[in-house]
Design a protein around this motif. Structure first.
Motif, short mmCIF file in Angstrom:
data_model
loop_
_atom_site.label_atom_id
_atom_site.label_comp_id
_atom_site.label_asym_id
_atom_site.label_seq_id
_atom_site.Cartn_x
_atom_site.Cartn_y
_atom_site.Cartn_z
N TRP A 54 12.42 12.09 6.03
CA TRP A 54 12.03 12.52 7.36
C TRP A 54 12.92 11.87 8.42
CZ3 TRP A 54 9.76 9.46 11.30
CH2 TRP A 54 9.38 10.19 12.43
N GLN A 55 13.23 10.59 8.24
CA GLN A 55 14.09 9.89 9.19
C GLN A 55 15.50 10.48 9.19
OE1 GLN A 55 14.29 5.68 8.69
NE2 GLN A 55 15.43 5.37 10.58
N GLU A 56 16.03 10.85 8.00
CA GLU A 56 17.36 11.46 7.93
C GLU A 56 17.36 12.81 8.62
OE1 GLU A 56 18.52 11.64 3.86
OE2 GLU A 56 18.67 9.47 3.67
N ARG A 57 16.31 13.62 8.42
CA ARG A 57 16.24 14.92 9.07
C ARG A 57 16.09 14.77 10.57
NH1 ARG A 57 12.56 16.14 5.04
NH2 ARG A 57 10.89 16.06 6.57
N ASN A 58 15.42 13.71 10.99
CA ASN A 58 15.21 13.47 12.40
C ASN A 58 16.53 13.21 13.12
OD1 ASN A 58 13.62 13.23 14.66
ND2 ASN A 58 13.22 11.07 14.36
N GLU A 59 17.53 12.71 12.40
CA GLU A 59 18.83 12.41 13.00
C GLU A 59 19.77 13.62 12.96
OE1 GLU A 59 20.21 9.05 10.83
OE2 GLU A 59 18.71 7.71 11.69
N MET B 87 0.81 -1.22 0.00
CA MET B 87 0.00 0.00 0.00
C MET B 87 0.84 1.27 0.00
SD MET B 87 -2.94 -1.33 2.64
CE MET B 87 -3.41 0.29 3.07
N MET B 88 2.15 1.15 0.18
CA MET B 88 3.02 2.32 0.24
C MET B 88 3.45 2.73 -1.16
SD MET B 88 3.53 3.07 3.50
CE MET B 88 5.08 3.88 3.64
N LEU B 89 3.17 3.96 -1.51
CA LEU B 89 3.63 4.49 -2.78
C LEU B 89 5.11 4.83 -2.68
CD1 LEU B 89 0.67 6.85 -3.63
CD2 LEU B 89 1.14 4.63 -4.62
N PRO B 90 5.84 4.78 -3.78
CA PRO B 90 7.27 5.13 -3.74
C PRO B 90 7.51 6.55 -3.20
CG PRO B 90 6.73 4.11 -5.83
CD PRO B 90 5.44 4.31 -5.11
N LEU C 17 9.59 10.06 1.14
CA LEU C 17 9.35 11.08 2.15
C LEU C 17 9.64 10.55 3.56
CD1 LEU C 17 6.11 12.78 0.81
CD2 LEU C 17 8.40 13.78 0.97
N LEU C 18 9.29 9.31 3.82
CA LEU C 18 9.58 8.72 5.14
C LEU C 18 11.08 8.61 5.38
CD1 LEU C 18 6.84 5.95 5.42
CD2 LEU C 18 7.07 8.00 6.83
#
Length: 108
Positions: A27-32, A15-18, A23-24
């Motif tokens: 977002w994870q890279e920015r979170n670090e 169900m996940m679009l590319p 974006l996920l």
């Protein structure tokens, strides 16, 4: 009793679009990301003195460098401190601007 065998996250992958996956990951890279530590006047003075001593005595040092929202370490012997260009040079050819140096550990 009946055991439920759930597929876990596998069932959601279809169900996940590319675009969502991209974006996920962003977002994870920015979170670090790490904000640059702000050193007060006393800490800057202490860091400057430690750099000068390490350069004068040709000591092995480990520098904490903030660059591109991450902190990494560089180990080596300081060969030159250039006050005009505001750069630190290590003997192996690497160089770092003074404003990105946030910590120093000397090895004797």
């Amino acid at each position: 009793m009946k055991v439920i065998r759930d597929r876990g996250n596998i069932k959601w992958n279809a169900m996940m679009l590319p675009e969502h996956v991209k974006l996920l990951r962003e977002w994870q890279e920015r979170n670090e990301d790490v904000e640059k530590p702000e050193l007060d006047e006393w800490a800057l003075q202490e860091l400057s003195e430690q750099l000068q001593i390490a350069c004068r005595d040709h000591m092995q040092v480990e520098l904490k460098i903030w660059e591109a929202a991450h902190i990494f370490t560089a180990t080596g012997i300081i060969s030159k401190l250039d006050d005009i260009k505001r750069m630190l040079y290590l003997e192996d050819g690497r160089r770092f601007p003074f404003q990105f140096i946030v910590g120093l550990t000397k090895y004797e």
